[in-house]
Design an enzyme around this catalytic site. Structure first.
Site, mmCIF file in Angstrom:
data_model
loop_
_atom_site.group_PDB
_atom_site.id
_atom_site.type_symbol
_atom_site.label_atom_id
_atom_site.label_comp_id
_atom_site.label_asym_id
_atom_site.label_seq_id
_atom_site.Cartn_x
_atom_site.Cartn_y
_atom_site.Cartn_z
ATOM 1 C CB SER A 238 3.980 5.523 2.833
ATOM 2 O OG SER A 238 4.215 4.245 2.316
ATOM 3 C CG ASP A 359 3.479 2.788 5.578
ATOM 4 O OD1 ASP A 359 2.435 3.426 5.838
ATOM 5 O OD2 ASP A 359 4.030 2.810 4.461
#
Length: 480
Positions: A238, A359
């Site tokens: 991320s 993510d």
């Protein structure tokens, strides 16, 4: 007793189990430090995607661990603890479990297992890693101890040298007694400038949205002090993937500054967009602007291209995967976008490389498993929460979980288990050993400011940056 007769005896022990006959489990090798167990991958043990059911993967791991522990202790054993991390779907022709002894203390053996899916042409894919504790109960049924290998005097010189090299490599990989810690490896590398020591050092970087300012600030210290020269690979999730790319192009310091000075703006994050049915986070604009400011896309053309991994979650499989080997700037930037696509908050999954991505933090917020799967033996881990803490799970998370369940129930399960998994992972890293790697944790201190993932308060972000830098310098004091 010969090696062949000992293997045959151990195979009879395995064959006596009804579950062995059910799955067709085979004991391929049986030695004092490791064993290999195999079973055929067939429709009866696979899911609708053709991958071996996770429970059967765990069974194979437990079997290999038990026989490795039995070989080390010379007695029948029971499993007293088992943890497993799934890395990739087990698709192929054969599931191979390689159980290895890490240490033996009294009547207890600590073992590690690597599981590979093997295709007909011999290609192997690491699908899971497991660690187990095996205990010999009293009274215990004796089983034959595995024979020790021939002594040096029985081997020709070339074979002796080959065995010695293999032993040194195994010692690093398995974490046996005498293996250097991450602190020792880094100290020696800094002193000699030589990274050819049999170890593979990973820099593992957590994200966390705007909380990524913490790991970015720690990375800036590593960059400023020249410690990156001692690192072999960088793995980020991320916002941590963005920080990793910035570090690869020598811009970690500028990246740490930009969180508060550039990205704390409604242009990039604005909760008011919910009212208009738009994503709160404009992830595509963020990564494109980072590239515009810091030229991070140029990492695709550097030596780091094959040593830089961005962890994202595959929507269809529900697994965390490493995106790497970037073809060009656009490929790298799109992989960054995929790694940081927070569910709901940042919109629909990213379509890239023929798949849909979310993510990476859904499955692996602190990507130590990915680092281990890519061959790391030692890791510096940049975490964004203090020890003993974990992500909260509130009303908004319930909404996200429902959203993920509509796409894939495995995504929802992974998201639900994220807080506990995070705390457990960080504790292992803090203890200095995780997934077969010697680890060094850089974390904020309990008294340091801790921004939220959507935080746009510049004062608190700057304070978090200063605290993270001070904490990193403290943790790396043995090198500075």
């Amino acid at each position: 007793m010969s090696t062949s007769s000992t293997l045959a005896t151990a195979q009879r022990f395995l064959a006596d189990q009804s579950v062995t006959r059910m799955f067709g489990t085979r004991l391929i090798s049986f030695g004092p430090q490791s064993v290999v167990v195999e079973l055929d991958i067939r429709p009866g043990i696979t899911n609708r995607h053709g991958a071996v059911h996770d429970g059967i993967v765990a069974y194979a791991a437990d079997t290999a661990l038990a026989f490795a522990g039995g070989a080390a202790l010379g007695r029948e054993v029971v499993t007293s603890g088992l943890t497993i991390d799934y890395i990739a779907p087990a698709v192929g022709d054969t599931l191979r479990a390689h159980g290895m002894v890490v240490s033996v203390t009294g009547d207890r053996a600590a073992c590690r297992c690597e599981l590979h899916a093997v295709t007909a042409d011999g290609a192997e894919t690491l699908v899971a890693v497991a660690q187990g504790s095996l205990t010999a109960p009293v009274p215990s049924v004796p089983i034959p101890a595995a024979p020790l290998p021939a002594g040096p005097e029985e081997l020709p010189p070339a074979q002796q040298e080959k065995e010695q090299k293999a032993t040194r490599a195994a010692a690093v990989r398995l974490g046996r007694i005498g293996t250097p810690t991450i602190q020792q490896v880094l100290t020696d590398r800094r002193r000699t400038g030589d990274n050819d020591d049999g170890a593979t050092v990973a820099l593992v970087i957590e994200g966390g949205g705007m909380r990524g300012i913490i790991s970015a600030s720690m990375a800036a210290v590593i960059e400023r002090e020249g410690i990156l020269d001692s690192v072999d690979m960088i793995v980020g999730t991320s916002a941590g993937a963005v920080n990793a790319a910035a570090l690869a192009v020598g811009a970690a310091g500028a990246m740490a500054e930009s969180y508060a000075e550039v990205f704390a703006s409604p242009e990039f994050i604005d909760v008011r967009r919910i009212a208009r049915g738009r994503p709160v986070i404009d992830g595509s604009r963020i990564v494109e602007h980072v590239d515009h400011l810091l030229n991070i896309g140029s990492a695709a053309g550097t030596d780091w291209a094959g040593r830089l991994a961005m962890v994202a979650t595959d929507v269809e499989t529900g697994r965390a995967e490493a995106l790497t080997d970037f073809a060009d700037r656009d490929d790298l930037i799109s992989c960054l976008h995929a790694s940081g696509l927070l569910p709901l908050l940042a919109g629909d999954p990213v379509q890239w490389r023929g798949r849909r991505w979310l993510d990476g933090g859904i499955v692996e917020a602190v990507p130590v498993v990915t680092a281990a799967a890519r061959g790391a033996t030692h890791a510096i881990v940049l975490a964004t929460r203090p020890p003993g803490t974990q992500p909260a799970y509130g009303a908004a998370d319930v909404v996200v979980e429902r959203y993920l369940r509509r796409m894939n129930p495995e995504l929802a399960a992974a998201y639900r288990g994220r807080p506990h998994r995070y705390r457990e992972t960080l504790q292992q890293v803090r203890d200095g050993w995780s997934n077969g790697m010697s680890t060094l944790a850089l974390t904020p201190r309990l008294q340091d400011p801790l921004p939220g993932r959507l935080d746009r308060d510049q004062i608190s972000l700057r304070a978090a940056r200063e605290g993270a830098e001070a904490s990193a310098r403290d943790s790396l004091g043995f090198l500075l």
